[in-house]
Design a protein around this motif. Structure first.
Motif, PDB file in Angstrom:
ATOM      1  N   GLU A   1       0.806  -1.221   0.000  1.00 59.45           N
ATOM      2  CA  GLU A   1       0.000   0.000   0.000  1.00 59.45           C
ATOM      3  C   GLU A   1       0.841   1.274   0.000  1.00 59.45           C
ATOM      4  OE1 GLU A   1       0.046  -1.508   4.378  1.00 59.45           O
ATOM      5  OE2 GLU A   1       0.141  -2.342   2.347  1.00 59.45           O
ATOM      6  N   THR A   2       2.134   1.166   0.263  1.00 60.24           N
ATOM      7  CA  THR A   2       2.996   2.366   0.231  1.00 60.24           C
ATOM      8  C   THR A   2       4.123   2.203  -0.774  1.00 60.24           C
ATOM      9  OG1 THR A   2       4.475   1.576   1.996  1.00 60.24           O
ATOM     10  CG2 THR A   2       2.522   2.850   2.665  1.00 60.24           C
ATOM     11  N   HIS A   3       3.945   1.268  -1.706  1.00 57.84           N
ATOM     12  CA  HIS A   3       5.000   0.974  -2.679  1.00 57.84           C
ATOM     13  C   HIS A   3       4.543   1.377  -4.081  1.00 57.84           C
ATOM     14  CE1 HIS A   3       7.342  -1.872  -5.342  1.00 57.84           C
ATOM     15  NE2 HIS A   3       8.295  -1.266  -4.660  1.00 57.84           N
ATOM     16  N   TYR A   4       5.408   2.105  -4.798  1.00 59.17           N
ATOM     17  CA  TYR A   4       5.058   2.625  -6.117  1.00 59.17           C
ATOM     18  C   TYR A   4       6.102   2.187  -7.141  1.00 59.17           C
ATOM     19  CZ  TYR A   4       1.915   5.444  -3.305  1.00 59.17           C
ATOM     20  OH  TYR A   4       0.943   5.837  -2.419  1.00 59.17           O
ATOM     21  N   PRO A   5       5.879   1.026  -7.781  1.00 59.53           N
ATOM     22  CA  PRO A   5       6.855   0.534  -8.767  1.00 59.53           C
ATOM     23  C   PRO A   5       7.004   1.512  -9.930  1.00 59.53           C
ATOM     24  CG  PRO A   5       5.195  -1.133  -8.237  1.00 59.53           C
ATOM     25  CD  PRO A   5       4.716   0.151  -7.657  1.00 59.53           C
ATOM     26  N   ARG A   6       8.150   1.452 -10.590  1.00 62.90           N
ATOM     27  CA  ARG A   6       8.384   2.274 -11.765  1.00 62.90           C
ATOM     28  C   ARG A   6       7.519   1.758 -12.917  1.00 62.90           C
ATOM     29  NH1 ARG A   6       9.654   6.306  -9.554  1.00 62.90           N
ATOM     30  NH2 ARG A   6      10.813   7.208 -11.300  1.00 62.90           N
ATOM     31  N   LEU A   7       7.212   2.645 -13.858  1.00 61.04           N
ATOM     32  CA  LEU A   7       6.333   2.285 -14.976  1.00 61.04           C
ATOM     33  C   LEU A   7       6.872   1.091 -15.753  1.00 61.04           C
ATOM     34  CD1 LEU A   7       3.936   2.776 -16.849  1.00 61.04           C
ATOM     35  CD2 LEU A   7       5.330   4.484 -18.071  1.00 61.04           C
ATOM     36  N   VAL A   8       8.173   1.091 -16.030  1.00 60.70           N
ATOM     37  CA  VAL A   8       8.748  -0.003 -16.814  1.00 60.70           C
ATOM     38  C   VAL A   8       8.625  -1.332 -16.069  1.00 60.70           C
ATOM     39  CG1 VAL A   8      11.134   0.259 -15.964  1.00 60.70           C
ATOM     40  CG2 VAL A   8      10.717  -0.689 -18.244  1.00 60.70           C
ATOM     41  N   GLN A   9       8.687  -1.298 -14.737  1.00 62.67           N
ATOM     42  CA  GLN A   9       8.506  -2.526 -13.965  1.00 62.67           C
ATOM     43  C   GLN A   9       7.088  -3.063 -14.128  1.00 62.67           C
ATOM     44  OE1 GLN A   9       9.676  -1.064 -10.019  1.00 62.67           O
ATOM     45  NE2 GLN A   9      11.512  -2.315 -10.127  1.00 62.67           N
ATOM     46  N   THR A  10       6.126  -2.167 -14.057  1.00 58.70           N
ATOM     47  CA  THR A  10       4.725  -2.580 -14.206  1.00 58.70           C
ATOM     48  C   THR A  10       4.464  -3.135 -15.592  1.00 58.70           C
ATOM     49  OG1 THR A  10       4.069  -0.864 -12.616  1.00 58.70           O
ATOM     50  CG2 THR A  10       2.341  -1.799 -14.007  1.00 58.70           C
ATOM     51  N   LEU A  11       5.022  -2.485 -16.613  1.00 59.47           N
ATOM     52  CA  LEU A  11       4.846  -2.965 -17.987  1.00 59.47           C
ATOM     53  C   LEU A  11       5.446  -4.352 -18.157  1.00 59.47           C
ATOM     54  CD1 LEU A  11       5.623   0.275 -20.055  1.00 59.47           C
ATOM     55  CD2 LEU A  11       3.403  -0.856 -19.824  1.00 59.47           C
ATOM     56  N   LEU A  12       6.636  -4.555 -17.639  1.00 57.64           N
ATOM     57  CA  LEU A  12       7.284  -5.853 -17.781  1.00 57.64           C
ATOM     58  C   LEU A  12       6.538  -6.938 -17.007  1.00 57.64           C
ATOM     59  CD1 LEU A  12      11.037  -4.810 -17.504  1.00 57.64           C
ATOM     60  CD2 LEU A  12       9.942  -5.841 -19.496  1.00 57.64           C
ATOM     61  N   LYS A  13       6.024  -6.583 -15.841  1.00 58.79           N
ATOM     62  CA  LYS A  13       5.326  -7.560 -15.006  1.00 58.79           C
ATOM     63  C   LYS A  13       3.996  -7.982 -15.618  1.00 58.79           C
ATOM     64  CE  LYS A  13       3.130  -6.126 -11.280  1.00 58.79           C
ATOM     65  NZ  LYS A  13       1.713  -6.606 -11.315  1.00 58.79           N
ATOM     66  N   ASP A  14       3.266  -7.023 -16.175  1.00 55.96           N
ATOM     67  CA  ASP A  14       1.884  -7.269 -16.569  1.00 55.96           C
ATOM     68  C   ASP A  14       1.683  -7.545 -18.059  1.00 55.96           C
ATOM     69  OD1 ASP A  14       1.119  -6.887 -13.945  1.00 55.96           O
ATOM     70  OD2 ASP A  14       0.682  -4.760 -14.220  1.00 55.96           O
ATOM     71  N   SER A  15       2.654  -7.201 -18.884  1.00 51.54           N
ATOM     72  CA  SER A  15       2.465  -7.324 -20.341  1.00 51.54           C
ATOM     73  C   SER A  15       3.053  -8.639 -20.834  1.00 51.54           C
ATOM     74  CB  SER A  15       3.114  -6.143 -21.068  1.00 51.54           C
ATOM     75  OG  SER A  15       2.613  -4.918 -20.595  1.00 51.54           O
ATOM     76  N   SER A  16       2.290  -9.714 -20.648  1.00 53.22           N
ATOM     77  CA  SER A  16       2.807 -11.033 -21.032  1.00 53.22           C
ATOM     78  C   SER A  16       3.092 -11.110 -22.534  1.00 53.22           C
ATOM     79  CB  SER A  16       1.809 -12.122 -20.639  1.00 53.22           C
ATOM     80  OG  SER A  16       0.547 -11.882 -21.244  1.00 53.22           O
TER      81      SER A  16
ATOM     82  N   PRO B   1       7.948   6.258  -0.820  1.00 54.81           N
ATOM     83  CA  PRO B   1       8.115   7.698  -0.558  1.00 54.81           C
ATOM     84  C   PRO B   1       7.961   8.096   0.913  1.00 54.81           C
ATOM     85  CG  PRO B   1       5.995   7.254  -1.590  1.00 54.81           C
ATOM     86  CD  PRO B   1       6.750   5.968  -1.616  1.00 54.81           C
ATOM     87  N   HIS B   2       8.664   9.144   1.247  1.00 48.27           N
ATOM     88  CA  HIS B   2       8.592   9.783   2.564  1.00 48.27           C
ATOM     89  C   HIS B   2       7.510  10.852   2.535  1.00 48.27           C
ATOM     90  CE1 HIS B   2       9.900  12.452   5.872  1.00 48.27           C
ATOM     91  NE2 HIS B   2      10.401  11.356   6.399  1.00 48.27           N
ATOM     92  N   PRO B   3       6.711  11.010   3.600  1.00 45.39           N
ATOM     93  CA  PRO B   3       6.767  10.263   4.870  1.00 45.39           C
ATOM     94  C   PRO B   3       5.846   9.048   4.907  1.00 45.39           C
ATOM     95  CG  PRO B   3       5.282  12.112   5.126  1.00 45.39           C
ATOM     96  CD  PRO B   3       5.783  12.173   3.693  1.00 45.39           C
ATOM     97  N   GLU B   4       5.153   8.787   3.797  1.00 43.91           N
ATOM     98  CA  GLU B   4       4.135   7.732   3.791  1.00 43.91           C
ATOM     99  C   GLU B   4       4.698   6.386   4.232  1.00 43.91           C
ATOM    100  OE1 GLU B   4       1.002   5.720   0.568  1.00 43.91           O
ATOM    101  OE2 GLU B   4       2.362   7.321  -0.062  1.00 43.91           O
ATOM    102  N   PHE B   5       5.832   6.007   3.641  1.00 43.71           N
ATOM    103  CA  PHE B   5       6.389   4.688   3.944  1.00 43.71           C
ATOM    104  C   PHE B   5       6.833   4.591   5.402  1.00 43.71           C
ATOM    105  CE2 PHE B   5      10.260   2.213   4.592  1.00 43.71           C
ATOM    106  CZ  PHE B   5       9.810   0.947   4.302  1.00 43.71           C
ATOM    107  N   ILE B   6       7.609   5.561   5.855  1.00 38.87           N
ATOM    108  CA  ILE B   6       8.199   5.447   7.189  1.00 38.87           C
ATOM    109  C   ILE B   6       7.132   5.562   8.281  1.00 38.87           C
ATOM    110  CG2 ILE B   6       8.816   7.840   7.745  1.00 38.87           C
ATOM    111  CD1 ILE B   6      11.137   4.744   7.926  1.00 38.87           C
TER     112      ILE B   6
END
Length: 344
Positions: free
Chosen positions: A192-207, A297-302
């Motif tokens: 809930e406090t993690h924001y992957p980079r766009l390229v990570q999401t594309l690689l993960k989801d674009s089979s 991101p700070h301060p959300e994650f910490i």
């Protein structure tokens, strides 16, 4: 259609076969060029990376070669520290703090996870956090550490592997590590406090696209992506960027990125297991955090960490330190870690 007008009754000549023939010629030229581009050989190891590689060893995990490095350091100490790196880099991430650690610990150990760095990168293969935890346990057994207390320092992806190891330890599962302490750093512990980079999401989801995208990733794209998670004043040097890229390309590691990135979905699916281990353990815990991290991101994650992990101590580094604190501020990282180690 084209019509010949030079003679009465001239027959019509279709442009379609001509255009089709033209595209065939273009294709015959472009396809080999594209094939050459997509199969660019990996770069040669730099002197620094070659030195790191030469200082390491390999062991076999289920027929796969796993690279690790071990140094014997402080005399009169029996303390052991195991270092778990992040995505998409390698054990070389620890190079700036390696020597100081050997002055404090008897044994300093780091490995390249399966699919990373100098380890084998099988494909197709279903990479998982659970398998990487198995790799770490197998390495500990290989090094005769199954019955010895170990300190674990982890970063990013390594944080999640560390939490699986912690879960197994706290539940006394066969072959588990015996934790003396755990120090985490800038890992996506909470979906809930993690924001992957766009390229990570594309690689993960674009089979469908992933096999093409993994081949199209080049040094420029890689440098931009990694540079974005470093602070503006703590960017890697050109040589350091190149070493990261070289380690990724070793054994065609770019071609398994999409498979490895399924760990993002695993974090969501197994959140209760891993966050539960973090919140319930009695093992001494510390978090070293670079607050400029765009991924956590700070301060959300910490704030989330403080709310859920009440037994842990925390070091928030200078405001310009981002996602790779051990590389961006090795002195601050070491000071925080040694203070933690000396506190219990």
């Amino acid at each position: 259609r084209l019509v010949g007008l030079s003679q009465p009754g001239a027959r019509c000549v279709s442009a379609e076969p001509i255009m089709r023939e033209w595209w065939i010629h273009v294709g015959l030229i472009c396809i080999p060029l594209l094939a050459v581009y997509l199969h660019i050989p990996p770069p040669q190891l730099s002197q620094a990376l070659q030195k790191w590689h030469s200082a390491g060893e390999e062991f076999l995990f289920r027929g796969r070669r796993i690279f690790y490095r071990e140094s014997y350091g402080a005399l009169g100490s029996s303390d052991v520290v195991i270092l778990l790196h992040g995505f998409p880099t390698s054990s070389h991430d620890w190079n700036k703090i390696w020597e100081p650690l050997t002055q404090r610990f008897h044994r300093v150990i780091a490995l390249d996870f399966l699919g990373f760095g100098f380890s084998d990168k099988p494909r197709p293969h279903k990479y998982s956090v659970f398998e990487q935890a198995n790799v770490v346990e197998a390495l500990a057994a290989h090094l005769g550490l199954s019955n010895q207390r170990v300190n674990v320092v982890s970063h990013d992806y390594g944080d999640t592997v560390a939490l699986e190891l912690l879960y197994r330890s706290d539940h006394n599962q066969t072959g588990h590590l015996i934790f003396n302490s755990l120090c985490l750093s800038n890992g996506g512990l909470f979906p809930e406090t993690h924001y992957p980079r766009l390229v990570q999401t594309l690689l993960k989801d674009s089979s469908f696209l992933a096999p093409l995208l993994t081949r199209l990733i080049n040094y420029v794209i890689f440098q931009k992506g990694v540079g974005d998670v470093f602070g503006p004043y703590t960017q890697p040097t050109d040589a350091e960027f190149w070493d990261m890229w070289t380690a990724l390309r070793y054994n065609d590691g770019n071609l398994v990125l999409d498979s490895i990135l399924q760990y993002l979905s695993q974090r969501v699916k197994h959140r209760d297991r891993w966050v539960g281990a973090l919140t319930s353990t009695s093992v001494p815990l510390h978090m070293i955090y670079g607050p400029l991290d765009p991924v956590n991101p700070h301060p959300e994650f910490i704030r989330r960490y403080q709310q859920l992990v009440r037994r842990s101590t925390i070091t928030v580094l200078d405001e310009h330190i981002s996602h790779y604190p051990q590389l961006e501020d090795p002195t601050g990282f070491l000071n925080a870690y040694f203070n933690f180690i000396h506190s219990f």
